[in-house]
Design a protein around this motif. Structure first.
Motif, PDB file in Angstrom:
ATOM      1  N   SER A   1       0.817  -1.223   0.000  1.00  0.00           N
ATOM      2  CA  SER A   1       0.000   0.000   0.000  1.00  0.00           C
ATOM      3  C   SER A   1       0.848   1.269   0.000  1.00  0.00           C
ATOM      4  CB  SER A   1      -0.954   0.009   1.181  1.00  0.00           C
ATOM      5  OG  SER A   1      -0.245   0.150   2.370  1.00  0.00           O
ATOM      6  N   SER A   2       2.135   1.156   0.325  1.00  0.00           N
ATOM      7  CA  SER A   2       3.072   2.281   0.167  1.00  0.00           C
ATOM      8  C   SER A   2       4.303   1.750  -0.530  1.00  0.00           C
ATOM      9  CB  SER A   2       3.506   2.826   1.527  1.00  0.00           C
ATOM     10  OG  SER A   2       2.458   3.489   2.139  1.00  0.00           O
TER      11      SER A   2
ATOM     12  N   MET B   1       9.340  10.907  -1.920  1.00  0.00           N
ATOM     13  CA  MET B   1       8.695  11.889  -2.800  1.00  0.00           C
ATOM     14  C   MET B   1       7.184  11.924  -2.553  1.00  0.00           C
ATOM     15  SD  MET B   1       8.308  11.578  -6.922  1.00  0.00           S
ATOM     16  CE  MET B   1       7.137  10.258  -6.764  1.00  0.00           C
TER      17      MET B   1
ATOM     18  N   PRO C   1       3.005  16.278  -0.565  1.00  0.00           N
ATOM     19  CA  PRO C   1       1.781  16.934  -0.082  1.00  0.00           C
ATOM     20  C   PRO C   1       2.015  17.831   1.125  1.00  0.00           C
ATOM     21  CG  PRO C   1       1.478  14.553  -0.182  1.00  0.00           C
ATOM     22  CD  PRO C   1       2.891  14.825  -0.549  1.00  0.00           C
ATOM     23  N   TRP C   2       2.944  17.401   1.992  1.00  0.00           N
ATOM     24  CA  TRP C   2       3.207  18.226   3.177  1.00  0.00           C
ATOM     25  C   TRP C   2       3.890  19.528   2.788  1.00  0.00           C
ATOM     26  CZ3 TRP C   2       0.519  17.276   7.249  1.00  0.00           C
ATOM     27  CH2 TRP C   2       0.064  15.975   7.494  1.00  0.00           C
TER      28      TRP C   2
ATOM     29  N   ALA D   1       1.235  21.673   1.477  1.00  0.00           N
ATOM     30  CA  ALA D   1       0.400  22.163   2.585  1.00  0.00           C
ATOM     31  C   ALA D   1       1.120  23.276   3.340  1.00  0.00           C
ATOM     32  CB  ALA D   1       0.065  21.018   3.526  1.00  0.00           C
TER      33      ALA D   1
ATOM     34  N   ALA E   1       1.013  26.358   1.284  1.00  0.00           N
ATOM     35  CA  ALA E   1      -0.316  26.977   1.341  1.00  0.00           C
ATOM     36  C   ALA E   1      -0.515  27.683   2.681  1.00  0.00           C
ATOM     37  CB  ALA E   1      -1.396  25.919   1.133  1.00  0.00           C
TER      38      ALA E   1
ATOM     39  N   PRO F   1      -8.787   4.974  -6.326  1.00  0.00           N
ATOM     40  CA  PRO F   1      -8.681   6.203  -7.126  1.00  0.00           C
ATOM     41  C   PRO F   1     -10.020   6.707  -7.666  1.00  0.00           C
ATOM     42  CG  PRO F   1      -6.927   4.717  -7.715  1.00  0.00           C
ATOM     43  CD  PRO F   1      -7.809   3.967  -6.760  1.00  0.00           C
TER      44      PRO F   1
ATOM     45  N   VAL G   1      -7.210  26.108   4.104  1.00  0.00           N
ATOM     46  CA  VAL G   1      -5.860  25.558   3.911  1.00  0.00           C
ATOM     47  C   VAL G   1      -5.886  24.052   4.180  1.00  0.00           C
ATOM     48  CG1 VAL G   1      -3.516  25.536   4.855  1.00  0.00           C
ATOM     49  CG2 VAL G   1      -4.639  27.703   4.376  1.00  0.00           C
TER      50      VAL G   1
ATOM     51  N   ALA H   1      -5.140  21.095   1.626  1.00  0.00           N
ATOM     52  CA  ALA H   1      -4.040  20.160   1.899  1.00  0.00           C
ATOM     53  C   ALA H   1      -4.544  18.727   1.731  1.00  0.00           C
ATOM     54  CB  ALA H   1      -3.501  20.380   3.310  1.00  0.00           C
TER      55      ALA H   1
ATOM     56  N   PHE I   1      -4.958  18.073  -1.962  1.00  0.00           N
ATOM     57  CA  PHE I   1      -3.728  17.812  -2.694  1.00  0.00           C
ATOM     58  C   PHE I   1      -3.164  16.441  -2.345  1.00  0.00           C
ATOM     59  CE2 PHE I   1       0.727  17.853  -3.735  1.00  0.00           C
ATOM     60  CZ  PHE I   1       0.652  18.212  -5.075  1.00  0.00           C
ATOM     61  N   ALA I   2      -3.226  16.083  -1.039  1.00  0.00           N
ATOM     62  CA  ALA I   2      -2.692  14.773  -0.634  1.00  0.00           C
ATOM     63  C   ALA I   2      -3.463  13.656  -1.349  1.00  0.00           C
ATOM     64  CB  ALA I   2      -2.799  14.615   0.877  1.00  0.00           C
TER      65      ALA I   2
ATOM     66  N   TRP J   1      -2.551  13.673  -4.999  1.00  0.00           N
ATOM     67  CA  TRP J   1      -1.183  13.246  -5.234  1.00  0.00           C
ATOM     68  C   TRP J   1      -1.050  11.733  -5.117  1.00  0.00           C
ATOM     69  CZ3 TRP J   1       2.885  14.742  -7.607  1.00  0.00           C
ATOM     70  CH2 TRP J   1       4.141  14.215  -7.302  1.00  0.00           C
ATOM     71  N   TRP J   2      -1.637  11.165  -4.062  1.00  0.00           N
ATOM     72  CA  TRP J   2      -1.488   9.723  -3.856  1.00  0.00           C
ATOM     73  C   TRP J   2      -2.375   8.911  -4.801  1.00  0.00           C
ATOM     74  CZ3 TRP J   2      -1.901  11.076   1.962  1.00  0.00           C
ATOM     75  CH2 TRP J   2      -0.654  11.522   2.421  1.00  0.00           C
TER      76      TRP J   2
ATOM     77  N   ALA K   1       1.427  10.939  -7.814  1.00  0.00           N
ATOM     78  CA  ALA K   1       2.606  10.113  -7.555  1.00  0.00           C
ATOM     79  C   ALA K   1       2.613   8.840  -8.409  1.00  0.00           C
ATOM     80  CB  ALA K   1       2.692   9.779  -6.065  1.00  0.00           C
TER      81      ALA K   1
ATOM     82  N   TYR L   1      -1.074   3.249  -3.901  1.00  0.00           N
ATOM     83  CA  TYR L   1      -1.229   3.904  -2.599  1.00  0.00           C
ATOM     84  C   TYR L   1      -2.564   3.429  -2.040  1.00  0.00           C
ATOM     85  CZ  TYR L   1       2.798   6.646  -3.808  1.00  0.00           C
ATOM     86  OH  TYR L   1       4.069   7.004  -4.138  1.00  0.00           O
TER      87      TYR L   1
ATOM     88  N   HIS M   1      -1.945   3.441   3.600  1.00  0.00           N
ATOM     89  CA  HIS M   1      -1.147   4.651   3.377  1.00  0.00           C
ATOM     90  C   HIS M   1      -1.971   5.904   3.687  1.00  0.00           C
ATOM     91  CE1 HIS M   1       2.044   7.016   1.399  1.00  0.00           C
ATOM     92  NE2 HIS M   1       1.033   7.790   1.003  1.00  0.00           N
TER      93      HIS M   1
ATOM     94  N   TYR N   1      -1.316   8.643   6.875  1.00  0.00           N
ATOM     95  CA  TYR N   1      -0.818  10.011   6.698  1.00  0.00           C
ATOM     96  C   TYR N   1      -1.896  11.095   6.688  1.00  0.00           C
ATOM     97  CZ  TYR N   1       3.595   7.754   5.674  1.00  0.00           C
ATOM     98  OH  TYR N   1       4.730   6.997   5.773  1.00  0.00           O
TER      99      TYR N   1
ATOM    100  N   PRO O   1      -3.920  13.318  10.669  1.00  0.00           N
ATOM    101  CA  PRO O   1      -3.718  14.621  11.343  1.00  0.00           C
ATOM    102  C   PRO O   1      -4.535  15.735  10.677  1.00  0.00           C
ATOM    103  CG  PRO O   1      -1.612  13.564  10.887  1.00  0.00           C
ATOM    104  CD  PRO O   1      -2.640  12.783  10.156  1.00  0.00           C
ATOM    105  N   LEU O   2      -4.608  15.687   9.347  1.00  0.00           N
ATOM    106  CA  LEU O   2      -5.367  16.735   8.645  1.00  0.00           C
ATOM    107  C   LEU O   2      -6.868  16.592   8.910  1.00  0.00           C
ATOM    108  CD1 LEU O   2      -3.461  16.760   5.235  1.00  0.00           C
ATOM    109  CD2 LEU O   2      -3.509  18.585   6.928  1.00  0.00           C
TER     110      LEU O   2
END
Lengths: 171, 695
Positions: A101-102, A111, A116-117, A120, A123, B270, B385, B389, B392-393, B396-397, B401, B415, B419, B423, B426-427
């Protein structure tokens, strides 16, 4: 003599590739006794892997015959004494990063996590700079159309509560 | 005949859409009222023609006209009428036509409902809605035509005798009806579920609906009327689209839970994420637009969010339908990738260029400045924000990516759920923190003392309710932190509503229901918003419970044998194989009983459905014992070929999972309350009320 050298070279080359070949096939002993391995032990590992054939379906839930075979491989590997980490590594070596999964590749992994961080943070920084700028311009220049309450901080503070009470009263 | 009617209607609709664009443009430029009116009428006619075309395909599905290739590929004689109707969106060609139909309906409704109130923006709205509609109609006409038919050319070489065309090619004959019916594919079994009757239309309505705010924004940019007019005009459309998209996402989750058989509802697939992306930007917009309405601030930002939401819609459509990222939804793949990509790029480029043009002219400048760093405005900016965020995450995943990795490093990567869960939390928690504190802050300025006073009681209530969760056995420290933050957000919503309720009760002598109705009527956005926050809180409690405390086991049982998990006992009784259903499915069904504390509480019947005529022909359908506490979810994994005495079952206990669905319902009710049109009082009454307030 030349033939001997050629044969020796082939032998050395084969010996050199042996570890790699060994990594690309499942190290299963067909006679290993798997009766002591429970489905839950197999699924605990299969759940961390994705079906190499059907995209985005975890190996523990995929219903294809191929996945059933791969679950049996995991069972045999467990019975053969392989650790969870070694089994997952074996699948990654054989089928690539798509089965986890990763991604395991350190560069791609870094990368994918950092990007994304970074965005963020960028931003957030952009927002902070703008809010600070707004705040600064407020302290330098009085807001033009807030004349009705600019001298009354208390009014400002309570405006929300007053509006709430007015709305609630239905007046 | 149906194919000709449907196809010609499509072509006429396409032509009329182009006419509407030209007429609206010329009418606006030359100030010719009759041209603009003609453009409006063209929008209505285009909707009518797309309706005829969609109706023709639907009728062909219902009467089983297998000469049409689409009908042949998604239906079969054994399929019930209900699924024949839902097959309209069962594959690429039909779903694109249905998409165009909804888009034309939205455009017509926007033109009719906003004609008088926002007349100045209407020509622009017509141009942009019709341009998008024309693109999708063009795709249906030239790339994914749902009206092509089967033809046989016996004189052609072997392997090239079967042709597909709308009109009969020379020298060909139509295959016999019997032969076509015998070979018809039938609908993908994954789509033969009640949820699939509602989930795609809701999702499409959500996607397509964002066209209207986009068109208003573009019309505002084109006309230079960048006051709050376009915001006012598009607000209800945005909320309506957001409502449908939320409903579509939740129904999709429910469908996955019922049909896909993996014990969960959101896998960060996806295609799921493609639908989530516009929802994230749209939600950010719904929050930040309030700042523009109340304070005249963040004009450029709001414009970017509206344009970004529609760009995300088109990107999601492109990604889902082009097979950009392989996924379980891959049945929707086709060759429309290049035109869709170019369209997405064009929409994004043109809208960004227009926004920058107006920004450089100073037309998107804010009218006010921030008064304080601790104010509702600032917290809404932070909220935006965080939303972006997450956007975008997820982008991206899901797409960025994997594409970069494959293109530049020649590595196919996945992903997965683990995953995202690792990650993103927290957001997600940051969003709940903001949901808790932002409603307690005031516009302009909030003193720490006042804020502390306002949050005290919700904090106490959240700590007390956290104790209840602890007593229920939820002892994982991280999950308790998560629960506390989520509960605080919920208690703030409840407490603020309670305060409003009590304040009104003190003043008016009315029954509680009247008070609730009056609160919602007087300030639908505030109290509808609190209901939405409460719904999101309930969903959050369900997500944490079902993710952190899920238990599972897989065991093989002999008849009469039991397994124990989480205080439950599941006993296997029998397996009935080869049951034939009315729609041709062959069903293998197990019967088990579920007991708790020695008392039988339910009979569980997980099954396997086999669809002989389909390519993807086996479905594992779970059965569950549902309660507010948890779902006891059972799957029939397999059984011995020679006997049904031994069968394997997979069992999940999903604590609090039903709160996810209940929270979704509360969220929908809240959105309806926030967006419900309220009656405009007569001028005389408003004047009396104004005078009353002044006294």
């Amino acid at each position: 003599m030349r033939l001997k050298i050629v044969l020796l070279s082939i032998l050395i080359a084969l010996l050199a590739t042996l570890p790699a070949l060994a990594q690309d096939t499942p190290p299963i002993d067909p006679d290993v006794d798997t009766s002591g391995i429970t489905d839950d032990q197999v699924n605990a590992i299969a759940n961390q892997l994705y079906c190499p054939v059907c995209e985005n379906i975890p190996l523990d839930t995929c219903g294809t015959l191929a996945c059933e075979d791969w679950r049996q491989e995991i069972r045999a590997m467990l019975a053969g004494g392989m650790s969870e980490e070694a089994i997952i590594d074996n699948f990654v070596r054989r089928f690539g990063d798509r089965v986890v999964s990763s991604p395991r590749d350190p560069f791609i992994s870094a990368m994918s996590i950092i990007t994304p961080w970074l965005v963020a943070l960028f931003a957030a920084g952009f927002a902070i700079v703008h809010v600070m700028k707004w705040n600064q311009s407020r302290s330098e220049t009085p807001v033009a159309d807030s004349g009705k309450d600019k001298n009354s901080t208390e009014n400002n503070r309570n405006s929300y509560m007053e509006q709430l009470e007015k709305d609630l009263a239905g007046k | 005949m149906l194919a000709e009617v449907g196809y010609l209607s499509l072509i006429i609709a396409f032509g009329i859409s182009l006419y509407a664009i030209v007429a609206a443009f010329i009418g606006e430029r030359n100030h010719t009222e009759s041209m603009v009116r003609s453009a409006r009428n063209a929008v209505l006619v285009a909707f009518g023609m797309v309706t005829v075309s969609t109706g023709a395909l639907l009728y062909a599905l219902m009467v089983e006209d297998y000469t049409i290739s689409y009908v042949w590929s998604v239906t079969s004689p054994s399929m019930p009428e209900f699924y024949r109707a839902t097959a309209l969106w069962g594959s690429q060609e039909g779903s694109l036509l249905f998409w165009s139909f909804l888009m034309a309906a939205f455009a017509a409704a926007a033109v009719v409902l906003n004609w008088k109130s926002h007349r100045r923006l209407m020509p622009g709205v017509i141009v942009y809605t019709m341009a998008v509609l024309a693109f999708f109609l063009g795709v249906s006409i030239w790339v994914e035509n749902p009206f092509v038919r089967w033809w046989l050319d016996s004189g052609a070489p072997e392997g090239q005798q079967v042709l597909q065309a709308v009109f009969q090619p020379a020298g060909t004959v139509q295959p016999t009806a019997t032969r076509l019916a015998e070979t018809a594919n039938g609908l993908n079994p994954l789509l033969r579920h009640f949820g699939m009757a509602i989930h795609p239309p809701m999702l499409y309505l959500g996607f397509v609906g964002f066209l209207i705010p986009f068109a208003f924004a573009m019309a505002a940019l084109a006309s230079g009327d960048l006051s709050t007019n376009w915001i006012k005009a598009s607000r209800r459309w945005t909320l309506t689209s957001w409502l449908f998209l939320s409903l579509g996402l939740m129904l999709g989750g429910r469908w996955a839970y019922d049909v896909l058989g993996w014990g969960g509802y959101w896998a960060w697939d996806p295609v799921e994420n493609a639908a989530l992306l516009p929802w994230l930007v749209g939600t950010a917009f719904l929050h930040s637009v309030m700042i523009q309405e109340k304070r005249g601030m963040l004009k450029a930002w709001n414009m970017a969010l509206v344009l970004g939401t529609f760009s995300a819609v088109i990107f999601g459509t492109f990604a889902t339908r082009s097979g950009l990222v392989e996924s379980v939804h891959s049945f929707a793949r086709s060759g429309i990738g290049v035109p869709m990509f170019l369209f997405w790029f064009g929409v994004t480029f043109i809208s960004t260029a227009m926004a920058l043009w107006r920004y450089n002219q100073g037309m998107l400048k804010d009218e006010h400045e921030f008064k304080s760093l601790f104010s509702r405005e600032t917290l809404f900016v932070v909220n935006n924000v965080v939303f972006l965020a997450i956007f975008f995450a997820v982008f991206w995943w899901s797409f960025g990516a994997p594409i970069v990795s494959e293109l530049f490093f020649n590595k196919v990567v996945t992903y997965g759920e683990a995953h995202f869960n690792q990650y993103l939390w927290p957001l997600l928690l940051a969003l709940y923190v903001l949901m808790g504190i932002a409603p307690l802050s005031a516009w302009g300025y909030t003193s720490v003392k006042r804020f502390g006073k306002a949050i005290l009681i919700p904090v106490i209530l959240s700590v007390v309710s956290l104790g209840v969760f602890f007593m229920m056995g939820m002892t994982d420290v991280l999950s308790l932190v998560g629960y506390w933050i989520v509960l605080l957000a919920g208690w703030v919503a409840i407490y603020e509503t309670y305060r409003g309720f009590m304040a009104r009760q003190k003043i008016h002598n009315e029954n509680p229901l009247q008070t609730v109705a009056a609160l919602l009527q007087r300030n639908p956005r505030r109290y509808g918003g609190y209901l939405i926050h409460l719904g999101v809180t309930i969903i959050g409690i369900g997500i944490i419970g079902s993710t952190v405390y899920q238990a599972e086991t897989q065991q093989t049982l002999e008849t009469g044998e039991s397994l124990e998990i989480g205080g439950y006992t599941l006993t296997y009784h029998r397996l009935d194989t080869g049951l034939v259903s009315s729609d041709g499915r062959i069903i293998d069904r197990a019967t088990l009983t579920l007991s708790r504390n020695g008392r039988e509480i339910d009979v569980i019947s997980p099954r396997r459905d086999f669809f002989p005529e389909s390519e993807m022909n086996t479905m594992t359908i779970a059965d569950a014992h549902s309660s507010l506490e948890n779902d006891f979810y059972v799957l029939l994994v397999g059984w011995e070929e020679i006997s049904t005495q031994r069968a394997t079952f997979k069992v999940y206990i999903n604590p609090l999972i039903n709160l996810v669905w209940w929270g979704g319902i509360v969220l929908i009710v809240g959105t309806l309350a926030a967006s419900w049109p309220h009656a405009i009082l007569p001028v005389r009454v408003r004047e009396t009320m104004r005078k009353g307030r002044e006294q």
